[in-house]
Design a protein around this motif. Structure first.
Motif: not given
Ligand code: NAD
Length: 485
Positions: A36, A102, A318
Motif C-alpha cells: 500500500t 494488502a 488499503d
C-alpha cells in the motif's frame, strides 16, 4: 498487537522458522515491501539455510514414525485443537494478512472464513475403503496409507488458505508437513506454525521461509515424499521436473484463465453483480477469478454498460479501509508485469470500457479495467493477467462459444449463466476445466475437490480426492483359511 497470552500470537516477538517445535533464527533475514505504500515492512523473516532444510526433513521423518501410527480420530483431535487456536487469533491474522498481502479487512476476513472452514471441516473427512473382492476364498481391500514427509509450497495471493488446504489433509492422513510460504508473504504462515508448535508433537508441522534457493532444496530432497504446490504454471513445470529425480508424489495447482459464459436470458443487474465481484475481488489476483467474460450478443451492450456501472462502485483502499472492496496489487514484480500489459492497451487498439489509465500512486494501485470485445487471439484474452483487468467478448452460437472457452492451454474453472438451468448445464458439461459451475463461479467447499485440468494442474486439493493425494493406495489381500476337510 502486543497482547501476548499463551493463546495469542504477537507480532512484536518476531517471525521465525519453526523446526521441531523450536523457533529458530537464521543468520540472514529479509524484509518485504508493504504494497500500500511501497515501504519496507518492519518485520524481518528468516532466510533458511540448507542445514535448516536438512534438519527439518530429519525431524519430520522422525516424527512420522509415531504420528502415522495414531488413529485418524486421534489426529483429528489434534487438528480440532489447532482450529480452536487459529480461531482465537482470527483478528490478528486479518491484520497480518492485511499488512503482507494488502488485503482490505473485508477480503482478509474472507480469507480467514475460508481458513476456518478448512480447519473445522477437513478433520471430519475420512477415506472410504473399497472391497472389490470379498468371497469365501479371499478378500481384497483398497486402503490408503500415508506417504511420509510432505512439503507444501504456497503462493502470495492466499498465503494461509492455500497452505491450510494442504497442511490439514496431509496431517490427517498421517504425514508430517513442512510449509514453505512465498518470500512475498511469509509472516502469517510462520505465526501459524508457531501456534502449531504449542499443539502438535515436535516435527509434525514445521515452517521454513527463505529465498529462491529454498524451494529447489525441498523439491530435490531425498527425505521428502510429496510436494504439493500452488503457483504459476512455469514454476509448476520446474517442480515436477525436480521431483522426478526421486519420484516424489506431486500435486500442482497452477494458473487459470477462467471464462464465464453469459446467456441472453439472464437478469442483467443481478448477474452483473456476481460477475463483477468475482472478476475483481482481491484485485483479480485469484486463480479462480473470472478472467474472460463471454456475453450473448443480444444483451452485450446492456450487460457491458451495467458491468461498467457496478464496477465503478467498488471502493479501492488499503488494508485499514473497512469499506474497500479491494486493494493494490501484492508485489512489485506483479505490478510491473501488469503495468506493461496496461501500456499495451492503446498500442494493441483494444477498446477501453472502463479504467486503463495507470496513475502514479503511493502503492501498487491499478484501476479496475474492462476491455470491450478485443480479438479472440489477443493477449488479453489468451493469457492470465492476474490483476484487475478483464476482456468482455460477444458470442451468438453455443458451439462456437464452447470451442472458444476450451481453446486454451489452461483449464482451472469455467461457468455458464442462464435462467434456463438445463440449457446452462448442457453447455457447462462440455467445458474443459477442473471446476465447472452453473449460475455461480469460484464456489468452493472443504469437502469438494479443487484443482485444474490441462496446464492448470495435476491432481486436486481438498475433499476426499485431496486426502487421497496425501496417501499411497495399497492393495491388501487376505486369503481365507479353509477349514480342514
Ligand atoms: P510462483 O510460481 O512464482 O511462486 C509460488 C511459490 O513457489 C512461492 O512460494 C515461490 O517461492 C515458490 N517457488 C518459486 N520457484 C520455485 C522453484 N523453482 N522450486 C520450488 N519452489 C519455487 O507463483 P506466484 O506468483 O506466487 O502465484 C501466482 C500464480 O499462482 C498465478 O499463476 C495463479 O494463477 C497461481 N495460483 C494458482 C492457484 C490454484 O489453486 N490453481 C491458486 C492461487 C494461485
Amino acid at each position: 498487537m502486543s497482547s501476548n497470552t499463551d493463546d495469542q500470537i504477537s507480532f512484536d516477538t518476531g517471525f521465525y522458522n519453526v523446526i521441531n517445535n523450536e523457533l529458530v533464527e537464521t543468520p540472514l533475514k529479509q524484509h518485504t515491501i508493504c504494497p500500500t505504500n511501497k515501504q519496507r515492512l518492519d518485520f524481518e523473516s528468516p532466510v533458511s539455510t540448507k542445514e535448516d532444510v536438512d534438519r527439518a526433513v530429519s525431524c519430520a521423518s522422525k516424527a512420522y514414525s509415531s504420528w502415522s501410527k495414531l488413529s485418524w480420530d486421534e489426529r483429528a483431535e489434534y487438528l480440532n485443537k489447532f482450529a480452536d487456536a487459529i480461531e482465537a487469533n482470527r483478528d490478528s491474522f486479518v491484520k497480518l494478512l492485511g499488512l503482507e498481502t494488502a488485503k482490505p479487512p473485508q477480503t482478509a476476513s474472507f480469507e480467514m472464513f475460508l481458513v476456518m472452514n478448512l480447519a473445522r471441516q477437513t478433520p471430519l473427512l475420512r477415506i472410504k475403503e473399497e472391497k472389490p473382492v470379498d468371497d469365501e476364498q479371499r478378500t481384497a481391500i483398497v486402503r490408503y496409507v500415508p506417504l511420509g514427509v510432505g512439503v507444501g509450497i504456497v503462493p502470495w495471493n492466499f498465503p494461509l488458505t492455500l497452505g491450510v488446504g494442504k497442511l490439514i489433509p496431509a496431517l490427517l492422513a498421517g504425514n508430517t508437513f513442512i510449509w514453505k510460504p512465498s518470500p512475498f508473504t511469509p509472516y502469517s504462515a510462520l505465526k501459524l506454525a508457531e501456534i502449531g508448535s504449542k499443539i502438535f508433537p515436535p516435527g509434525v508441522f514445521q515452517a521454513l521461509s527463505g529465498n529462491e534457493d529454498l524451494g529447489p532444496w525441498l523439491t530435490t530432497h531425498p527425505g521428502v515424499a510429496k510436494v504439493s504446490f500452488t503457483g504459476s504454471v512455469e514454476t509448476g513445470k520446474k517442480i515436477m521436473a525436480a521431483c522426478a529425480s526421486t519420484l516424489k508424489r506431486v500435486t500442482l495447482e497452477l494458473g487459470g484463465n477462467d471464462a464465464a459464459v453469459i446467456c441472453d436470458d439472464v437478469d442483467i443487474p443481478s448477474v452483473v453483480g456476481s460477475v463483477s465481484f468475482l472478476t475483481f475481488v482481491h484485485t483479480g489476483q485469484i486463480c479462480m477469478n473470472i478472467k474472460r467474460i463471454y456475453v450473448h450478443e443480444k444483451i452485450y451492450d446492456r450487460f457491458l454498460e451495467e458491468l461498467v456501472k457496478q464496477t465503478k462502485n467498488f471502493k479501492i483502499g488499503d488494508h485499514n479501509d473497512s469499506e474497500a472492496a479491494f486493494g493494490p496489487v501484492q508485489n512489485e514484480t506483479q505490478y510491473e508485469k501488469l503495468k506493461a500489459l496496461y501500456s499495451r492497451v492503446d498500442k494493441e487498439g483494444w477498446k477501453v470500457a472502463l479504467g486503463g489509465d495507470v496513475k502514479d500512486s503511493e502503492g501498487f494501485y491499478l484501476p479496475a479495467t474492462i476491455i470491450d470485445n478485443p480479438p479472440e487471439d489477443s493477449e488479453i484474452v489468451q493469457d492470465e493477467p492476474f490483476g484487475p483487468i478483464v476482456p468482455v467478448m460477444k458470442w451468438s452460437d453455443e458451439e462456437d462459444v464452447i470451442r472458444r472457452v476450451n481453446d486454451s492451454k489452461l483449464g482451472l474453472g469455467a461457468s455458464v449463466w442462464s435462467n434456463d438451468v438445463p440449457k446452462a448445464q448442457r453447455m457447462a458439461e462440455q467445458l474443459e476445466a477442473g471446476s465447472i459451475w452453473v449460475n455461480t463461479h469460484f464456489e468452493l467447499a472443504p469437502n469438494v475437490p479443487f484443482g485444474g485440468h490441462k496446464e492448470s494442474g495435476l491432481g486436486m486439493d481438498w475433499g476426499e480426492v485431496g486426502l487421497k493425494g496425501w496417501c499411497n493406495p495399497q492393495a491388501y489381500w487376505v486369503k481365507h483359511l479353509q477349514p480342514p476337510k
